[in-house]
Design a protein around this motif. Structure first.
Motif, PDB file in Angstrom:
ATOM      1  N   LEU A  22      64.548  24.083 -28.559  1.00  0.00           N
ATOM      2  CA  LEU A  22      64.612  22.659 -28.884  1.00  0.00           C
ATOM      3  C   LEU A  22      65.598  22.409 -30.017  1.00  0.00           C
ATOM      4  O   LEU A  22      66.366  21.437 -29.979  1.00  0.00           O
ATOM      5  N   ASN A  25      69.067  22.403 -28.899  1.00  0.00           N
ATOM      6  CA  ASN A  25      69.323  21.347 -27.919  1.00  0.00           C
ATOM      7  C   ASN A  25      69.509  21.922 -26.514  1.00  0.00           C
ATOM      8  O   ASN A  25      70.435  21.554 -25.797  1.00  0.00           O
ATOM      9  N   SER A  27      67.410  21.610 -23.939  1.00  0.00           N
ATOM     10  CA  SER A  27      66.288  21.007 -23.233  1.00  0.00           C
ATOM     11  C   SER A  27      66.364  21.234 -21.725  1.00  0.00           C
ATOM     12  O   SER A  27      65.334  21.346 -21.064  1.00  0.00           O
ATOM     13  N   THR A  31      63.349  22.786 -19.673  1.00  0.00           N
ATOM     14  CA  THR A  31      62.762  22.079 -18.529  1.00  0.00           C
ATOM     15  C   THR A  31      62.701  22.993 -17.311  1.00  0.00           C
ATOM     16  O   THR A  31      61.687  23.030 -16.606  1.00  0.00           O
TER      17      THR A  31
END
Length: 53
Positions: A22, A25, A27, A31
């Motif tokens: 996180l 960055n 993500s 996911t």
């Protein structure tokens, strides 16, 4: 005192890895990992349900 690697340490390492992703960055990668884990869990539940019936 010798420390053995147990479930708590494993989950702490996973939490740290998620926090790092996180912070960096990432993500999209996170996911993808979460979706794959959810799919694996659903597959296991489906297999278990099939053996019950």
């Amino acid at each position: 005192m010798m420390m053995t690697e147990g479930p708590d340490q494993y989950f702490e390492q996973q939490d740290m890895a998620i926090q790092l992703m996180l912070l960096e960055n990432k993500s999209d990668e996170l996911t993808d990992i979460l979706v794959e884990a959810l799919q694996d869990a659903l597959d296991l539940l489906r297999d278990e349900l099939a053996t019950v019936h």
